[in-house]
Motif scaffolding. Structure first.
Motif, PDB file in Angstrom:
ATOM      1  N   GLN A 192       0.820  -1.204   0.000  1.00 14.63           N
ATOM      2  CA  GLN A 192       0.000   0.000   0.000  1.00 14.63           C
ATOM      3  C   GLN A 192       0.858   1.260   0.000  1.00 14.63           C
ATOM      4  N   TRP A 193       2.040   1.204   0.648  1.00 10.22           N
ATOM      5  CA  TRP A 193       2.933   2.365   0.631  1.00 10.22           C
ATOM      6  C   TRP A 193       3.368   2.662  -0.799  1.00 10.22           C
ATOM      7  N   PHE A 194       3.676   1.635  -1.552  1.00 12.79           N
ATOM      8  CA  PHE A 194       4.064   1.835  -2.946  1.00 12.79           C
ATOM      9  C   PHE A 194       2.873   2.274  -3.795  1.00 12.79           C
ATOM     10  N   MET A 195       1.687   1.754  -3.481  1.00 10.73           N
ATOM     11  CA  MET A 195       0.506   2.102  -4.277  1.00 10.73           C
ATOM     12  C   MET A 195       0.097   3.561  -4.089  1.00 10.73           C
ATOM     13  N   HIS A 196       0.352   4.120  -2.907  1.00  3.19           N
ATOM     14  CA  HIS A 196      -0.034   5.506  -2.625  1.00  3.19           C
ATOM     15  C   HIS A 196       1.147   6.436  -2.863  1.00  3.19           C
ATOM     16  N   GLY A 197       1.305   6.860  -4.084  1.00  4.94           N
ATOM     17  CA  GLY A 197       2.314   7.859  -4.415  1.00  4.94           C
ATOM     18  C   GLY A 197       3.640   7.327  -4.910  1.00  4.94           C
ATOM     19  N   HIS A 198       3.800   5.999  -4.998  1.00  2.00           N
ATOM     20  CA  HIS A 198       5.081   5.458  -5.449  1.00  2.00           C
ATOM     21  C   HIS A 198       4.870   4.361  -6.499  1.00  2.00           C
ATOM     22  N   GLN A 199       3.861   4.532  -7.331  1.00  2.67           N
ATOM     23  CA  GLN A 199       3.524   3.489  -8.300  1.00  2.67           C
ATOM     24  C   GLN A 199       4.589   3.323  -9.377  1.00  2.67           C
ATOM     25  N   ASP A 200       5.257   4.397  -9.732  1.00  8.30           N
ATOM     26  CA  ASP A 200       6.316   4.277 -10.741  1.00  8.30           C
ATOM     27  C   ASP A 200       7.438   3.364 -10.245  1.00  8.30           C
ATOM     28  N   PHE A 201       7.769   3.515  -8.962  1.00  6.50           N
ATOM     29  CA  PHE A 201       8.791   2.651  -8.387  1.00  6.50           C
ATOM     30  C   PHE A 201       8.301   1.208  -8.341  1.00  6.50           C
ATOM     31  N   LEU A 202       6.996   1.030  -8.051  1.00  8.45           N
ATOM     32  CA  LEU A 202       6.432  -0.311  -8.018  1.00  8.45           C
ATOM     33  C   LEU A 202       6.460  -0.945  -9.407  1.00  8.45           C
ATOM     34  N   THR A 203       6.293  -0.128 -10.437  1.00  2.59           N
ATOM     35  CA  THR A 203       6.409  -0.627 -11.808  1.00  2.59           C
ATOM     36  C   THR A 203       7.807  -1.188 -12.059  1.00  2.59           C
ATOM     37  N   VAL A 204       8.804  -0.473 -11.579  1.00  3.11           N
ATOM     38  CA  VAL A 204      10.188  -0.947 -11.729  1.00  3.11           C
ATOM     39  C   VAL A 204      10.382  -2.271 -10.985  1.00  3.11           C
ATOM     40  N   LEU A 205       9.827  -2.364  -9.772  1.00  2.00           N
ATOM     41  CA  LEU A 205       9.950  -3.595  -9.000  1.00  2.00           C
ATOM     42  C   LEU A 205       9.256  -4.762  -9.704  1.00  2.00           C
ATOM     43  N   ASN A 206       8.124  -4.492 -10.332  1.00  2.00           N
ATOM     44  CA  ASN A 206       7.433  -5.545 -11.096  1.00  2.00           C
ATOM     45  C   ASN A 206       8.315  -6.095 -12.195  1.00  2.00           C
ATOM     46  N   GLY A 341      23.043  -5.774  -0.317  1.00  2.00           N
ATOM     47  CA  GLY A 341      22.012  -5.022  -1.025  1.00  2.00           C
ATOM     48  C   GLY A 341      21.125  -5.858  -1.928  1.00  2.00           C
ATOM     49  N   TYR A 342      21.728  -6.837  -2.618  1.00  2.00           N
ATOM     50  CA  TYR A 342      20.926  -7.603  -3.584  1.00  2.00           C
ATOM     51  C   TYR A 342      19.806  -8.395  -2.919  1.00  2.00           C
ATOM     52  N   PRO A 343      20.075  -9.208  -1.882  1.00  2.00           N
ATOM     53  CA  PRO A 343      18.960  -9.910  -1.246  1.00  2.00           C
ATOM     54  C   PRO A 343      17.956  -8.965  -0.583  1.00  2.00           C
ATOM     55  N   SER A 344      18.428  -7.823  -0.068  1.00  2.00           N
ATOM     56  CA  SER A 344      17.510  -6.846   0.529  1.00  2.00           C
ATOM     57  C   SER A 344      16.573  -6.278  -0.532  1.00  2.00           C
ATOM     58  N   PHE A 345      17.129  -5.987  -1.705  1.00  2.00           N
ATOM     59  CA  PHE A 345      16.309  -5.468  -2.798  1.00  2.00           C
ATOM     60  C   PHE A 345      15.288  -6.513  -3.256  1.00  2.00           C
ATOM     61  N   ILE A 346      15.713  -7.761  -3.363  1.00  2.00           N
ATOM     62  CA  ILE A 346      14.795  -8.817  -3.796  1.00  2.00           C
ATOM     63  C   ILE A 346      13.696  -9.035  -2.760  1.00  2.00           C
ATOM     64  N   LEU A 347      14.033  -8.972  -1.474  1.00  2.00           N
ATOM     65  CA  LEU A 347      13.019  -9.126  -0.426  1.00  2.00           C
ATOM     66  C   LEU A 347      11.978  -8.022  -0.539  1.00  2.00           C
ATOM     67  N   THR A 348      12.434  -6.789  -0.742  1.00  2.00           N
ATOM     68  CA  THR A 348      11.498  -5.678  -0.933  1.00  2.00           C
ATOM     69  C   THR A 348      10.620  -5.914  -2.155  1.00  2.00           C
ATOM     70  N   THR A 349      11.220  -6.418  -3.219  1.00  2.00           N
ATOM     71  CA  THR A 349      10.496  -6.643  -4.470  1.00  2.00           C
ATOM     72  C   THR A 349       9.406  -7.697  -4.317  1.00  2.00           C
ATOM     73  N   ILE A 350       9.737  -8.839  -3.709  1.00  2.00           N
ATOM     74  CA  ILE A 350       8.760  -9.934  -3.630  1.00  2.00           C
ATOM     75  C   ILE A 350       7.603  -9.589  -2.697  1.00  2.00           C
ATOM     76  N   VAL A 351       7.861  -8.734  -1.691  1.00  2.00           N
ATOM     77  CA  VAL A 351       6.794  -8.336  -0.772  1.00  2.00           C
ATOM     78  C   VAL A 351       5.947  -7.221  -1.380  1.00  2.00           C
ATOM     79  N   ALA A 352       6.592  -6.219  -1.960  1.00  2.00           N
ATOM     80  CA  ALA A 352       5.862  -5.083  -2.520  1.00  2.00           C
ATOM     81  C   ALA A 352       4.969  -5.491  -3.676  1.00  2.00           C
ATOM     82  N   THR A 353       5.380  -6.458  -4.459  1.00  2.00           N
ATOM     83  CA  THR A 353       4.587  -6.917  -5.603  1.00  2.00           C
ATOM     84  C   THR A 353       3.598  -8.007  -5.210  1.00  2.00           C
ATOM     85  N   ALA A 354       3.553  -8.363  -3.916  1.00  2.00           N
ATOM     86  CA  ALA A 354       2.611  -9.369  -3.389  1.00  2.00           C
ATOM     87  C   ALA A 354       2.798 -10.733  -4.043  1.00  2.00           C
TER      88      ALA A 354
END
Length: 412
Positions: A192-206, A341-354
């Protein structure tokens, strides 16, 4: 029986406004992966060795000669010695059988060195990375079978309902069990944090979720085969990753788990993969297991890669391998940052993209440590490998891992 816990939430889903950043055609990803593999095959080729010109290869091959043709498999077996191989075979045979120790039992297998001049043996000797490519084809084939096998096991109860029940159970475990303190921020709050005002970043994570997993992991295998100080060190990382795979495959089959994005809407997750058209060719098709959230191999792979990077930095090792040189402060910090950094980024990615739960990453982490501790279990397959190589009349090549390391005095 209904669950006593309630993990549903009022849904106030914002509209998805971000346009897809890019979309690759279906043929692009296989081309990328194939380019990485064949590029690594060329990069790790044996210099000075010619497939069709034996005279030019003779001096190179002399250094590779071994009376038992043990090749890369036997360098991984500390309990095997070349001196022992002739004790039970005092004959003058040039190709005495190999002596293997399998689960405490001595097994004699055919010696394939007699096939060293066969054309396919010479191709492998020139391009030994082909063996690694073969190993990963087997891995991928096993993964493709997990969906079919799981569907057959849960055919009567319906695998979709079973997977949904398991997914909800994971959410309940995270929020209401004794380990709930490990997950202070729920997955849907992250999304929801990414969905509210950070959708472009969420697109990159997708896009990263869809496109980094396979090419990134394949690229890591290729890179580490080239830069590892020895094949033994490389093989530990490879075997750990392979055993983690098989632990995950068994879990996929016996515990199908629906990812958060596929749960009913009242659980508060958005399927950003479909909204953003972030579908990988490796994540589509009837053999792909979409109900394989537990564990997260996206995180499992990234965690192994991160640990390997930290090890490769040499920052926390008092002693280095034979011939290995200390890296400069810059490269130590570089590999450390990348390893964290790499595993931290992947953890953020898999959670943010549900696509995964926190617990998926935790189980994957446990599988990695278990696989590292038990990675030598693959030694039991070496006699089988000997028989297979004998059947196809090919001699296993000596790996080139570490060659450039030694040629450059350890400065890689």
């Amino acid at each position: 029986m209904a669950s006593p816990f309630n993990v549903t939430v009022p849904v106030d889903e914002p509209e998805w406004n971000s346009a897809p950043a890019w979309k690759l055609p279906g043929w692009a990803e296989p081309i990328i992966v194939a380019s990485i593999l064949f590029g690594a095959m060329a990069l790790t080729r044996r210099r000075g060795y010619r497939v069709f010109d034996k005279s030019k290869s003779r001096s190179v091959y002399t250094r590779l000669e071994d009376p038992d043709s043990n090749r890369s498999s036997d360098e991984l077996l500390p309990f095997y010695s070349a001196e022992d191989s002739d004790q039970d075979f005092p004959s003058t045979s040039k190709f005495a059988p190999k002596k293997r120790n399998c689960c405490g039992t001595i097994i004699h297998t055919p010696n394939t060195s007699r096939f060293k001049n066969n054309i396919h043996s010479r191709v492998l000797q020139r391009f030994p990375f082909l063996i690694e490519m073969f190993y990963w084809i087997i891995n991928y084939a096993f993964y493709r079978m997990t969906s079919i096998t799981s569907q057959r096991i849960f055919a009567k109860t319906g695998i979709w309902n079973v997977a949904q029940t398991h997914g909800i159970a994971v959410l309940e475990t995270e929020q209401f069990s004794w380990i709930s303190f490990l997950f202070p921020v729920p997955e849907r709050s992250v999304q929801q944090w990414f969905m509210h005002g950070h959708q472009d970043f969420l697109t990159v994570l997708n896009k990263c979720y869809a496109l980094i997993h396979i090419p990134g992991t394949v690229g890591f295998i290729c890179w580490y085969y080239y830069v590892a100080p020895s094949h033994k060190t490389f093989a530990i990382a490879r075997r750990t990753m392979t055993l983690t795979n098989f632990c995950a495959f068994i879990t996929f089959i016996l515990y199908p788990c629906m990812p958060p994005r596929l749960l009913p809407v009242e659980y508060g997750f958005l399927d950003t993969v479909r909204h953003d058209d972030a579908q990988s060719v490796w994540m589509s098709g009837k053999y792909v297991n979409t109900l394989a959230a537990m564990p997260s191999m996206h995180f499992g792979y990234s965690f192994i890669i991160g640990l390997t990077m930290i090890y490769h930095s040499g920052l926390f090792r008092r002693t280095l391998e034979a011939g290995e040189c200390r890296k400069s402060a810059f490269w130590k910090i570089f590999y450390l940052v990348l390893g964290l950094g790499y595993p931290s980024f992947i953890l953020t990615t898999i959670v943010a993209t549900a696509n995964h739960y926190y617990l998926d990453a935790m189980v994957a982490t446990c599988f990695v440590f278990l696989s590292f501790a038990c990675n030598k279990v693959f030694f039991v397959f070496i006699p089988l490998e000997d028989l297979m190589l004998w059947a196809i009349r090919v001699d296993k090549p000596v790996p080139t891992t570490g060659d450039r390391f030694r040629e450059r005095g350890g400065r890689i």
